[in-house]
Design a protein around this motif. Structure first.
Motif, mmCIF file in Angstrom:
data_model
loop_
_atom_site.group_PDB
_atom_site.id
_atom_site.type_symbol
_atom_site.label_atom_id
_atom_site.label_comp_id
_atom_site.label_asym_id
_atom_site.label_seq_id
_atom_site.Cartn_x
_atom_site.Cartn_y
_atom_site.Cartn_z
ATOM 1 N N CYS A 55 0.827 -1.210 0.000
ATOM 2 C CA CYS A 55 0.000 0.000 0.000
ATOM 3 C C CYS A 55 0.862 1.262 0.000
ATOM 4 N N LYS A 56 1.966 1.229 0.725
ATOM 5 C CA LYS A 56 2.864 2.387 0.764
ATOM 6 C C LYS A 56 3.377 2.712 -0.631
ATOM 7 N N VAL A 57 3.704 1.669 -1.414
ATOM 8 C CA VAL A 57 4.206 1.882 -2.776
ATOM 9 C C VAL A 57 3.053 2.220 -3.726
ATOM 10 N N TRP A 58 1.982 1.417 -3.693
ATOM 11 C CA TRP A 58 0.881 1.580 -4.638
ATOM 12 C C TRP A 58 0.183 2.926 -4.474
ATOM 13 N N TYR A 59 0.021 3.370 -3.217
ATOM 14 C CA TYR A 59 -0.703 4.607 -2.930
ATOM 15 C C TYR A 59 0.223 5.730 -2.478
ATOM 16 N N ARG A 60 1.462 5.713 -2.935
ATOM 17 C CA ARG A 60 2.460 6.704 -2.474
ATOM 18 C C ARG A 60 1.980 8.137 -2.627
ATOM 19 N N GLU A 61 1.441 8.474 -3.776
ATOM 20 C CA GLU A 61 1.007 9.858 -4.027
ATOM 21 C C GLU A 61 -0.207 10.217 -3.173
ATOM 22 N N GLU A 62 -1.136 9.276 -3.050
ATOM 23 C CA GLU A 62 -2.338 9.535 -2.253
ATOM 24 C C GLU A 62 -1.990 9.733 -0.777
ATOM 25 N N ILE A 63 -1.036 8.949 -0.285
ATOM 26 C CA ILE A 63 -0.614 9.092 1.118
ATOM 27 C C ILE A 63 0.024 10.455 1.335
ATOM 28 N N ALA A 64 0.912 10.850 0.434
ATOM 29 C CA ALA A 64 1.568 12.156 0.560
ATOM 30 C C ALA A 64 0.533 13.285 0.493
ATOM 31 N N ALA A 65 -0.405 13.177 -0.443
ATOM 32 C CA ALA A 65 -1.439 14.213 -0.566
ATOM 33 C C ALA A 65 -2.304 14.280 0.682
ATOM 34 N N SER A 66 -2.606 13.123 1.276
ATOM 35 C CA SER A 66 -3.453 13.144 2.479
ATOM 36 C C SER A 66 -2.717 13.782 3.654
ATOM 37 N N LEU A 67 -1.403 13.560 3.747
ATOM 38 C CA LEU A 67 -0.621 14.235 4.790
ATOM 39 C C LEU A 67 -0.660 15.746 4.586
ATOM 40 N N GLU A 68 -0.478 16.162 3.332
ATOM 41 C CA GLU A 68 -0.468 17.605 3.039
ATOM 42 C C GLU A 68 -1.840 18.232 3.251
ATOM 43 N N ASP A 69 -2.905 17.465 3.015
ATOM 44 C CA ASP A 69 -4.260 17.974 3.249
ATOM 45 C C ASP A 69 -4.584 18.054 4.735
ATOM 46 N N VAL A 88 9.215 4.610 0.647
ATOM 47 C CA VAL A 88 8.705 4.035 -0.597
ATOM 48 C C VAL A 88 9.874 3.558 -1.457
ATOM 49 N N LYS A 89 10.898 4.393 -1.570
ATOM 50 C CA LYS A 89 12.065 4.032 -2.382
ATOM 51 C C LYS A 89 12.737 2.771 -1.835
ATOM 52 N N GLU A 90 12.856 2.674 -0.519
ATOM 53 C CA GLU A 90 13.455 1.491 0.109
ATOM 54 C C GLU A 90 12.625 0.244 -0.179
ATOM 55 N N VAL A 91 11.311 0.352 -0.040
ATOM 56 C CA VAL A 91 10.442 -0.799 -0.310
ATOM 57 C C VAL A 91 10.534 -1.181 -1.787
ATOM 58 N N GLU A 92 10.503 -0.187 -2.673
ATOM 59 C CA GLU A 92 10.587 -0.463 -4.106
ATOM 60 C C GLU A 92 11.884 -1.181 -4.478
ATOM 61 N N SER A 93 12.955 -0.866 -3.768
ATOM 62 C CA SER A 93 14.241 -1.487 -4.097
ATOM 63 C C SER A 93 14.231 -2.986 -3.831
ATOM 64 N N ARG A 94 13.278 -3.464 -3.037
ATOM 65 C CA ARG A 94 13.173 -4.887 -2.727
ATOM 66 C C ARG A 94 12.126 -5.607 -3.561
ATOM 67 N N ILE A 95 11.500 -4.883 -4.497
ATOM 68 C CA ILE A 95 10.462 -5.471 -5.342
ATOM 69 C C ILE A 95 11.042 -5.719 -6.728
ATOM 70 N N ALA A 96 10.761 -6.877 -7.276
ATOM 71 C CA ALA A 96 11.238 -7.204 -8.621
ATOM 72 C C ALA A 96 10.711 -6.191 -9.628
ATOM 73 N N PRO A 97 11.559 -5.677 -10.514
ATOM 74 C CA PRO A 97 11.117 -4.688 -11.512
ATOM 75 C C PRO A 97 9.898 -5.156 -12.325
ATOM 76 N N ALA A 98 9.834 -6.450 -12.622
ATOM 77 C CA ALA A 98 8.699 -6.970 -13.396
ATOM 78 C C ALA A 98 7.382 -6.799 -12.630
ATOM 79 N N THR A 99 7.448 -6.865 -11.316
ATOM 80 C CA THR A 99 6.257 -6.704 -10.492
ATOM 81 C C THR A 99 5.761 -5.260 -10.543
ATOM 82 N N LEU A 100 6.700 -4.315 -10.609
ATOM 83 C CA LEU A 100 6.337 -2.900 -10.619
ATOM 84 C C LEU A 100 5.842 -2.434 -11.983
ATOM 85 N N ALA A 101 6.134 -3.191 -13.032
ATOM 86 C CA ALA A 101 5.760 -2.772 -14.400
ATOM 87 C C ALA A 101 4.281 -2.912 -14.648
#
Length: 101
Positions: A55-69, A88-101
């Protein structure tokens, strides 16, 4: 049915909004949700740490926007948003690139 979980809290979904004539909520139209994300979440529900990371990776922008709101602009808020994106960057570094595509 009785709650048998180990966690100290229970979420009750009050979908009926006081009207019990409809037994279940109508399913979302296919175009209103991401089926791929729904399948991943279904699998991850039994692995809460992985679900949080997803969820942290998938909803990264929404989480940041909700904090700012939710909070007035301060240096602490900017630091919290920066930390969020670092995580988010740390979590993404542990996810296979094919999964993120």
């Amino acid at each position: 049915r009785p709650f048998r979980g180990a966690a100290g809290r229970v979420c009750i979904n009050l979908w009926f909004e006081g009207d019990t004539s409809t037994p279940f909520p109508a399913p979302l139209p296919a175009e209103d949700y991401d089926a791929r994300a729904a399948r991943v979440i279904r699998v991850l529900r039994n692995q809460p740490n992985e679900l949080r990371a997803f969820c942290k990776v998938w909803y990264r922008e929404e989480i940041a926007a909700s904090l700012e709101d939710a909070f007035k602009p301060t240096e602490e808020l900017r630091a919290a948003v920066r930390l969020h994106f670092e995580e988010v960057k740390e979590v993404e570094s542990r996810i296979a690139p094919a999964t993120l595509a």
